[in-house]
Enzyme design. Structure first.
Site, PDB file in Angstrom:
ATOM      1  N   GLU A   7      -4.894  35.782  34.185  1.00 18.83           N
ATOM      2  CA  GLU A   7      -4.140  36.702  33.794  1.00 18.83           C
ATOM      3  C   GLU A   7      -2.708  36.558  33.428  1.00 18.83           C
ATOM      4  O   GLU A   7      -2.452  35.208  33.509  1.00 18.83           O
ATOM      5  CB  GLU A   7      -3.955  37.803  34.947  1.00 18.83           C
ATOM      6  N   ASP A  13     -15.898  32.314  36.075  1.00 21.89           N
ATOM      7  CA  ASP A  13     -15.357  33.248  37.404  1.00 21.89           C
ATOM      8  C   ASP A  13     -16.117  34.110  37.802  1.00 21.89           C
ATOM      9  O   ASP A  13     -17.607  34.102  37.668  1.00 21.89           O
ATOM     10  CB  ASP A  13     -14.224  34.166  36.649  1.00 21.89           C
ATOM     11  N   HIS A  28      -6.031  37.491  29.075  1.00 24.53           N
ATOM     12  CA  HIS A  28      -6.836  36.582  29.784  1.00 24.53           C
ATOM     13  C   HIS A  28      -7.926  35.710  29.320  1.00 24.53           C
ATOM     14  O   HIS A  28      -8.685  36.468  28.573  1.00 24.53           O
ATOM     15  CB  HIS A  28      -7.029  37.273  31.225  1.00 24.53           C
TER      16      HIS A  28
END
Length: 637
Positions: A162, A84, A157
Site C-alpha cells: 500500500e 500475497d 498498490h
C-alpha cells in the site's frame, strides 16, 4: 486487434501497449508467459513465475489453461510464487487466494503441487515473520522469479504494498488501506468481514524479477494507471517504482488507458489527425479548462491552452465554437421517445412512430430507476408503451436478514389466516437453520435464493407501478448466467442470449434502452449488455429492427463524457423527486446495500449527484441551465 493510437510519448515513463479489450490483452500476456515456459523447457530449466490474484489475471489464467489443454503446454517445469494472501485466512476459505488459484488455474494444469507457493494466512501471528523470511529464501533457492505478473490496485498498490511501501520492502505482514478493503467487499459480502491485514511480497522482492508484466483493465483503473505511467516515482504510488525496472511491460485495455495524455488530451502531446469527434472533445476540454462558455472562447484561448494546431485546421475560433455549441445543443430533448408532429432533423429521436414501444433492459432490478428513472417516467407520461426487462434476479444483493424476515412474515401470515401447511413449516425451519449456520460466502440454498429473488421482484413491480408501467409489460428474465447464488457468475451462454432474442422478438420495440457499461470488464452490467448486443446482431435483419434505435445509459457511479452524449434528457426538480421515490421502492437496497462499492452514498444520492453534475457541465459550456440531466449514447448496429 492491437490498437495504438499514438506511439509512446515523453510523458510515459513505462512502455505501454494498449488493446481494444481485456481478452486480447490477456491472451498476449498468456502467450508471453507460455513462451518463457517453453524456452526453459528446451534447456531443462525451471520457469519461475510470480502470480497475481484478483479479477485482472483471470483472463490470463483462462488462456493458459486453454494452451495446456489444446496446445500441450506443460507446467511440470513451472514453479510459482504468489504475491500475497489475506491475514488471517484459512486456505480452504472461499475468499482465500489458495482457493482462487486452484479454482482458476492449478486444478486444470499439470503443475506439481510441491512447486506451488502461496503465503500462509493461517499461521499464528508470532510465526508470520519467520514464514516471510523463509518465503524470500525459497524464491532465492528457486533461482529468482523469471516473470512477475502484476495487477494494480486503486491505491497504486502492487501485491498488497500500500502507499508508504518503500523500494527496499520485502515479504511481510501489512495493514490494508481502507480503499483496498472497500474494493474487497464484493468477495466478503460486508466490509467488516474483510481482513484488515495481509502477507505480501515487498516492492523490493517484486523488483528483483527478471521480467515484469503489469496489467490493468477498465475505466476504474485509469486514474491510477496515469499516475503510475506518467507521474513521479513515489512511495505514495508504489507501482511507480516499476519505472526503475529494466524489463517491464504495461498491458492495458482502451478504458484503463483512457486517462493517459496520448488518449485523453493528445493535442498536448503532439500533432493529431483531427476529426469531428476529436475537435468536439478538444473544444469542450478547452471550455472547461478556461472556464469560459463555448461561444466566448477566443483565438487567444486556443493558443494559450495548446490548441494552435486546431486553429490552423479550422481557421478561427468563431465558426468552431458555433459548430460545437450547436452539436451539443441538439443533444438536449424533453421528448426521449420523439416529439410528434415536429421537425426531427436535429433531434436525437424520431418524431414517428408515435407512440413508440420502448423496451428498457435493466441488469439488476433497480438499475432502470437509478440510471434512467427520469427518462422512464417521461416516456410513460408521454404515452409510450413502456416495457421493462429485468435481466437478473439480483438475489445475491439481498441481506440474509431480509430473507429471514420475509420468511417469518409468510409463516406468520399463514398462522394468522389459519392455514396449516406442514411442508411450508418444514421449509421455514430449513431456511432458519441454514441462515443461522451459513458460512461467509457460502452459496444460498435454492429456497433462500427464491425468497431473495421474490423480494427484489416485488420491489421492481412496485417501482414500475409508481412509474406508470403496466404489470404485463414487466418481464423478469432471470438469465441463467447469474443464478449461482454467489458473487461469481457463469460465463454468458446460449440460453442467456436466446432469452433476450426471444423477448425482443415478442415485444418488437422501436426503442431499446440498455446499460452501456462497456468500460466495466468483469461486472454483471457488461455481461448483460453483451447478451443484448449478441441478440441484436442475430435479429438486425428483421424488418421491425430496421427502424429501432438502441440507447445506452450508464450506471449509478459514472456518466458518459460530454463529447459522447447523443441524447440528454432534462429533469425538473419535481421529476427528480419522483425519480427518488421510484428508487425508494427498492427497500432492500435502501440505506446500506449489500455491495456498496467504495462509495458510501445511497444509490438515490449517487444518481441525483450524477444527474446534477451532468446538467452543471452543460451550464458551464453555456447551454440552458437545468436542475439535472440523464444522458444516453446511441449504439449503431
Amino acid at each position: 486487434m492491437e490498437t495504438l493510437t499514438f506511439s509512446a510519448t515523453a510523458l510515459e515513463k513505462l512502455p505501454v501497449t494498449i488493446f481494444d479489450t481485456p481478452e486480447e490483452g490477456s491472451r498476449r500476456i498468456a502467450h508471453s508467459i507460455a513462451a518463457t515456459i517453453r524456452e526453459k523447457q528446451k534447456t531443462g530449466e525451471k520457469a519461475v513465475l510470480g502470480l497475481a490474484t484478483g479479477s485482472s489475471p483471470i483472463g490470463v489464467y483462462q488462456e493458459l489453461v486453454r494452451l495446456h489443454k489444446d496446445e500441450n503446454l506443460s507446467f511440470r517445469n513451472v514453479v510459482t510464487f504468489n504475491l500475497d494472501e489475506y491475514y488471517p485466512m484459512q486456505p480452504d476459505a472461499l475468499q482465500s487466494y489458495v482457493h482462487f488459484m486452484h479454482e482458476h488455474l492449478f486444478n486444470y494444469i499439470d503443475i506439481l503441487p510441491q512447486n506451488i507457493h502461496i503465503p500462509d494466512g493461517s499461521l499464528p501471528i508470532e510465526k508470520v515473520a519467520e514464514f516471510c523470511a523463509a518465503y524470500e529464501q525459497l524464491i532465492e533457492e528457486a533461482g529468482g522469479i523469471d516473470v512477475q505478473l502484476l495487477g494494480i490496485g486503486r491505491t497504486g498498490h502492487i501485491g498488497f504494498n500500500e502507499p508508504g511501501s518503500g523500494l527496499a520492502s520485502h515479504t511481510r505482514l501489512v495493514k490494508l488501506d481502507p480503499l483496498t478493503i472497500a474494493d474487497a467487499t464484493k468477495d466478503f459480502i460486508k466490509e467488516e468481514f474483510v481482513p484488515l491485514r495481509a502477507i505480501t511480497m515487498g516492492v523490493g522482492t517484486i523488483m528483483k524479477a527478471r521480467k515484469i508484466i503489469m496489467m490493468a483493465w477498465g475505466e476504474g483503473k485509469a486514474p491510477i494507471v496515469r499516475e503510475m505511467v506518467e507521474g513521479k516515482i513515489s512511495e505514495e504510488v508504489p507501482a511507480s517504482f516499476l519505472q526503475q525496472h529494466e524489463r517491464v511491460t504495461v498491458i492495458l485495455d482502451q478504458w484503463a488507458a483512457s486517462e493517459l495524455s496520448r488518449i485523453k488530451t493528445p493535442w498536448l502531446v503532439g500533432l493529431v489527425d483531427w476529426d469531428q469527434n476529436l475537435m468536439r472533445r478538444a473544444v469542450i476540454w478547452l471550455s472547461l479548462q478556461a472556464k469560459r462558455p463555448l461561444l466566448k472562447l477566443t483565438d487567444e484561448d486556443y493558443r494559450h491552452w495548446g490548441l494552435t494546431d486546431l486553429l490552423v485546421r479550422v481557421g478561427s475560433a468563431y465558426s468552431l465554437n458555433i459548430q460545437v455549441h450547436n452539436a451539443i445543443q441538439n443533444t438536449i430533448t424533453g421528448w426521449p421517445g420523439g416529439k410528434p408532429g415536429s421537425d426531427d432533423s436535429h433531434r436525437p429521436e424520431r418524431a414517428n412512430p408515435f407512440p413508440k414501444t420502448s423496451l428498457i433492459f435493466s441488469p439488476h432490478p433497480d438499475d432502470d430507476v437509478i440510471s434512467m428513472g427520469g427518462t422512464l417516467l417521461r416516456l410513460a407520461d408521454q404515452g409510450h408503451d413502456v416495457h421493462v426487462a429485468y435481466q437478473t434476479s439480483g438475489n445475491i444483493a439481498v441481506f440474509d436478514d431480509d430473507a429471514h424476515r420475509f420468511a417469518d412474515f409468510t409463516l406468520g401470515l399463514s398462522r394468522k389466516l389459519g392455514i396449516a401447511i406442514p411442508e411450508f413449516h418444514a421449509l421455514h425451519a430449513e431456511v432458519e437453520d441454514f441462515l443461522e449456520h451459513k458460512n461467509l460466502g457460502e452459496e444460498d440454498t435454492e429456497i433462500v435464493q427464491s425468497i431473495k429473488s421474490l423480494i427484489r421482484q416485488g420491489e421492481a413491480l412496485a417501482a414500475c407501478r409508481f412509474c406508470g408501467v403496466k404489470k404485463e409489460n414487466v418481464h423478469f428474465m432471470n438469465l441463467p448466467f447469474y443464478e449461482t447464488g454467489q458473487v461469481k457468475k457463469k460465463p454468458l451462454g446460449e440460453e442467456d442470449i436466446q432469452a433476450v432474442a426471444d423477448l425482443l422478438t415478442k415485444v418488437k420495440p422501436q426503442q431499446i434502452f440498455a446499460a452501456g457499461d462497456l468500460r466495466d470488464p468483469h461486472g454483471t452490467h457488461r455481461v448483460c449488455l453483451n447478451a443484448i448486443l449478441e441478440a441484436i446482431a442475430r435479429l438486425k435483419h428483421e424488418p421491425w429492427m430496421q427502424d429501432c434505435y438502441v440507447w445506452l445509459y450508464r450506471g449509478a457511479w459514472q456518466e458518459w463524457d460530454i463529447e459522447d452524449i447523443e441524447m440528454a434528457v432534462p429533469i425538473s426538480p419535481e421529476e427528480l423527486l419522483r425519480k427518488r421515490k421510484a428508487i425508494f421502492k427498492h427497500q432492500s437496497q435502501k440505506d446500506s446495500p449489500v455491495f456498496p462499492g467504495n462509495d458510501k452514498r445511497e444509490f438515490w444520492q449517487r444518481a441525483e449527484d450524477r444527474n446534477r453534475a451532468t446538467a452543471r457541465i452543460y451550464d458551464q459550456l453555456g447551454l440552458t441551465e437545468y436542475e439535472a440531466m440523464e444522458a444516453f449514447k446511441r449504439y449503431h448496429f
